[in-house]
Design a protein around this motif. Structure first.
Motif, PDB file in Angstrom:
ATOM      1  N   LEU A 167      30.507  27.926  47.340  1.00 30.48           N
ATOM      2  CA  LEU A 167      29.702  27.389  48.439  1.00 30.48           C
ATOM      3  C   LEU A 167      29.140  28.498  49.337  1.00 30.48           C
ATOM      4  CD1 LEU A 167      32.105  24.484  49.438  1.00 30.48           C
ATOM      5  CD2 LEU A 167      30.018  24.314  48.063  1.00 30.48           C
ATOM      6  N   TYR A 168      29.834  29.636  49.375  1.00 28.35           N
ATOM      7  CA  TYR A 168      29.385  30.780  50.191  1.00 28.35           C
ATOM      8  C   TYR A 168      29.729  32.044  49.423  1.00 28.35           C
ATOM      9  CZ  TYR A 168      28.996  34.064  54.098  1.00 28.35           C
ATOM     10  OH  TYR A 168      28.644  35.127  54.891  1.00 28.35           O
ATOM     11  N   MET A 169      28.720  32.639  48.788  1.00 31.25           N
ATOM     12  CA  MET A 169      28.982  33.685  47.798  1.00 31.25           C
ATOM     13  C   MET A 169      28.479  35.072  48.193  1.00 31.25           C
ATOM     14  SD  MET A 169      26.240  31.657  47.331  1.00 31.25           S
ATOM     15  CE  MET A 169      27.010  30.291  46.461  1.00 31.25           C
ATOM     16  N   HIS A 170      28.059  35.260  49.440  1.00 33.72           N
ATOM     17  CA  HIS A 170      27.593  36.589  49.842  1.00 33.72           C
ATOM     18  C   HIS A 170      28.316  37.045  51.103  1.00 33.72           C
ATOM     19  CE1 HIS A 170      25.105  34.933  53.119  1.00 33.72           C
ATOM     20  NE2 HIS A 170      24.712  33.995  52.268  1.00 33.72           N
ATOM     21  N   ARG A 171      28.124  38.302  51.441  1.00 37.04           N
ATOM     22  CA  ARG A 171      28.706  38.838  52.665  1.00 37.04           C
ATOM     23  C   ARG A 171      27.918  38.326  53.866  1.00 37.04           C
ATOM     24  NH1 ARG A 171      33.654  40.628  52.020  1.00 37.04           N
ATOM     25  NH2 ARG A 171      33.437  42.135  53.720  1.00 37.04           N
ATOM     26  N   THR A 172      28.457  38.568  55.050  1.00 34.00           N
ATOM     27  CA  THR A 172      27.878  37.987  56.263  1.00 34.00           C
ATOM     28  C   THR A 172      26.811  38.879  56.886  1.00 34.00           C
ATOM     29  OG1 THR A 172      29.914  36.774  56.643  1.00 34.00           O
ATOM     30  CG2 THR A 172      28.485  37.012  58.525  1.00 34.00           C
ATOM     31  N   GLU A 229      42.296  33.651  51.335  1.00 34.79           N
ATOM     32  CA  GLU A 229      42.957  34.675  50.516  1.00 34.79           C
ATOM     33  C   GLU A 229      42.529  34.567  49.057  1.00 34.79           C
ATOM     34  OE1 GLU A 229      47.481  36.093  49.270  1.00 34.79           O
ATOM     35  OE2 GLU A 229      47.167  34.719  50.957  1.00 34.79           O
ATOM     36  N   GLN A 230      42.377  33.362  48.555  1.00 36.16           N
ATOM     37  CA  GLN A 230      42.012  33.152  47.151  1.00 36.16           C
ATOM     38  C   GLN A 230      40.500  33.191  46.927  1.00 36.16           C
ATOM     39  OE1 GLN A 230      43.825  29.413  46.101  1.00 36.16           O
ATOM     40  NE2 GLN A 230      45.818  30.043  46.930  1.00 36.16           N
ATOM     41  N   VAL A 231      39.731  33.318  48.002  1.00 33.78           N
ATOM     42  CA  VAL A 231      38.264  33.290  47.953  1.00 33.78           C
ATOM     43  C   VAL A 231      37.803  32.030  47.213  1.00 33.78           C
ATOM     44  CG1 VAL A 231      36.230  34.759  47.681  1.00 33.78           C
ATOM     45  CG2 VAL A 231      38.477  35.799  47.702  1.00 33.78           C
ATOM     46  N   ALA A 232      38.475  30.922  47.483  1.00 31.00           N
ATOM     47  CA  ALA A 232      38.189  29.669  46.794  1.00 31.00           C
ATOM     48  C   ALA A 232      36.969  28.959  47.364  1.00 31.00           C
ATOM     49  CB  ALA A 232      39.410  28.749  46.867  1.00 31.00           C
ATOM     50  N   VAL A 265      35.692  30.182  60.061  1.00 29.49           N
ATOM     51  CA  VAL A 265      35.074  28.987  60.637  1.00 29.49           C
ATOM     52  C   VAL A 265      34.509  28.101  59.532  1.00 29.49           C
ATOM     53  CG1 VAL A 265      33.205  28.139  62.107  1.00 29.49           C
ATOM     54  CG2 VAL A 265      34.577  30.099  62.842  1.00 29.49           C
ATOM     55  N   LEU A 266      33.830  28.715  58.557  1.00 28.54           N
ATOM     56  CA  LEU A 266      33.267  27.938  57.452  1.00 28.54           C
ATOM     57  C   LEU A 266      34.356  27.218  56.671  1.00 28.54           C
ATOM     58  CD1 LEU A 266      30.564  30.376  56.011  1.00 28.54           C
ATOM     59  CD2 LEU A 266      30.152  28.290  57.323  1.00 28.54           C
ATOM     60  N   VAL A 267      35.421  27.922  56.329  1.00 28.06           N
ATOM     61  CA  VAL A 267      36.482  27.335  55.514  1.00 28.06           C
ATOM     62  C   VAL A 267      37.163  26.188  56.263  1.00 28.06           C
ATOM     63  CG1 VAL A 267      38.756  27.776  54.509  1.00 28.06           C
ATOM     64  CG2 VAL A 267      36.866  29.363  54.087  1.00 28.06           C
ATOM     65  N   GLU A 268      37.467  26.402  57.532  1.00 29.49           N
ATOM     66  CA  GLU A 268      38.108  25.340  58.309  1.00 29.49           C
ATOM     67  C   GLU A 268      37.221  24.095  58.360  1.00 29.49           C
ATOM     68  OE1 GLU A 268      40.198  24.626  62.693  1.00 29.49           O
ATOM     69  OE2 GLU A 268      39.157  26.504  62.262  1.00 29.49           O
ATOM     70  N   GLY A 269      35.921  24.308  58.580  1.00 25.27           N
ATOM     71  CA  GLY A 269      35.014  23.172  58.637  1.00 25.27           C
ATOM     72  C   GLY A 269      34.854  22.480  57.298  1.00 25.27           C
TER      73      GLY A 269
END
Length: 435
Positions: free
Chosen positions: A342-347, A335-338, A315-319
């Motif tokens: 902007l978001y560097m931790h687990r959920t 897949e590339q964790v690109a 959801v974050l990436v799409e937005g």
């Protein structure tokens, strides 16, 4: 104490023929001769409910006469004048269910006797410097005598896999305590939002939160409260809490209480200091909220923590692609964790006696599946700053986005029906965050 007795019975059964040595926490020096407030070791507490320092618990499935033995500080009127009442050896038996209790000073002498006949010794090496040499010496003595006696403990193993698997699955009484910690923590967040205004210091908001914890009977904060205005929110473990809140900034608060029996709450909310989102803040807040709600909705028996994380990430990436902060396909960026700048931790993480509670997330190559009784946090976020380099191929960050840090975190119990949000009383809708 019946709850602790039931836990000990399960632990003893799973130990098989091994004897376990579980030490309590020591007092820790803060400075000079002043100590931090005592905090019991969570494993020791889970099995005993005994809240004094330096004690050692033995769990001896090979000893039907004494399966649970405690070594404790004895009663001492002079010491108690300075440091408070001790339970003593009699109290360890009468109040805490030990079959036998001895003064702590006798541990070195008596430990080899109690470990005699065990098939193995379960002890966490590298963490208890006062007790570890005694355990190793007792085991060495057994090995030295083995050629004559024909028996000795075959190995030293960690008790953690057994004990932490037990702690990962909360009983009904634990869920009630976590629900209480969530209630107090949620009330504190609501109070903090009511008092926040431009010009206050972050520490003043922290004081409101932690005062409520204490007024409600909690020990205090479960961890260093994070009260982070503006760009400070882009520092994940910001705890300085000494900046002035500015008109137009967001305020991120990550705070939860710890109860008298150490069960914890852990909530994060983010809202505008002046009560109104800017256009950019609103876009990002709505996106984090959508990601968090999607991740929470995923929590159910049979699902993995990895699946919960990926639900938020997608959801974050799409937005972010839609807002121009990322480019490419959703699958490619994930897949590339690109998105990691902007978001560097687990959920999320397990929650219980420890804020980052024990329990495996993976068993080898296989993620652990969620089961009723497990409790985890769900806390996606976005942190837009210059601190991390933008990955190659991703767009540069426009100035209008910088300095916005948002995280939304709830405590979620896995249930037979799916899940139960323990912290729902802390509001998080866009409308609720504005005034």
């Amino acid at each position: 104490m019946e709850i602790y007795a039931e836990r000990r019975a399960r632990f003893l059964q799973q130990l098989g023929g091994a004897a376990a040595v579980i030490p309590a926490a020591p007092l820790v020096t803060h400075h000079a001769d002043c100590e931090y407030p005592f905090r019991q070791d969570s494993d020791f507490w889970y099995l005993t409910g005994f809240d004094e320092p330096d004690a050692v618990a033995l769990f001896l499935p090979h000893r039907e006469d004494a399966p649970f033995v405690l070594f404790v500080h004895p009663k001492d009127p002079t010491a108690e004048v300075w440091h408070g009442v001790r339970c003593g050896t009699e109290g360890a038996v009468e109040r805490f269910g030990a079959a036998v209790a001895h003064p702590l000073a006798e541990l070195a002498e008596r430990l080899p006797h109690y470990l005699e006949g065990a098939e193995g010794i379960a002890f966490r090496v590298g963490r208890h410097p006062a007790v570890e040499p005694l355990v190793l010496k007792a085991w060495a003595q057994q090995l030295d005598r083995a050629p004559r006696r024909g028996s000795a403990a075959l190995g030293l193993v960690a008790p953690c896999p057994i004990l932490h698997a037990l702690r990962l699955r909360k009983g009904p009484e634990e869920l009630e305590r976590l629900r209480e910690a969530a209630r107090i923590s949620a009330e504190a967040h609501e109070l903090a939002r009511q008092v926040t205004r431009p010009g206050l210091n972050e520490r003043q908001v922290q004081a409101v939160i932690e005062q409520h914890f204490l007024e409600q009977g909690a020990r205090g904060p479960a961890y260093g409260s994070i009260v982070a205005g503006g760009d400070n929110a882009c520092v994940l473990h910001y705890t300085a809490n000494n900046a002035r809140l500015r008109d137009g900034d967001l305020l991120l608060i990550d705070a939860g209480c710890s109860l008298s029996d150490y069960y914890n709450g852990d909530i994060t909310r983010t809202f505008p200091v002046n009560g109104r989102f800017s256009a950019e803040q609103r876009e990002l807040y709505a996106l984090v909220l959508a990601a968090q709600e999607a991740a929470v909705a995923t929590v159910a028996p049979g699902v993995t923590a990895e699946a919960v994380h990926l639900a938020a990430v997608r959801v974050l990436v799409e937005g972010l692609i839609g807002l121009g902060l990322l480019s490419g396909s959703v699958d490619g960026v994930v897949e590339q964790v690109a998105y990691r700048h902007l978001y560097m931790h687990r959920t999320g993480h397990w929650l219980g006696l420890d804020v980052h509670d024990v329990g495996a997330y993976r068993l080898g190559e296989h993620p652990v599946e969620l089961e009723p009784g497990m409790v985890l946090t769900v806390e996606p976020g976005l942190y837009v700053s210059d601190r991390l380099p933008v990955p190659e191929g991703q767009p540069a960050i426009e100035e209008r986005w910088k300095g916005i840090g948002i995280r939304i975190e709830d405590d979620v119990a896995v249930s037979d029906r799916g899940h139960d949000v323990l912290t729902a009383a802390a509001l998080k809708s866009l409308a609720a965050m504005e005034r």
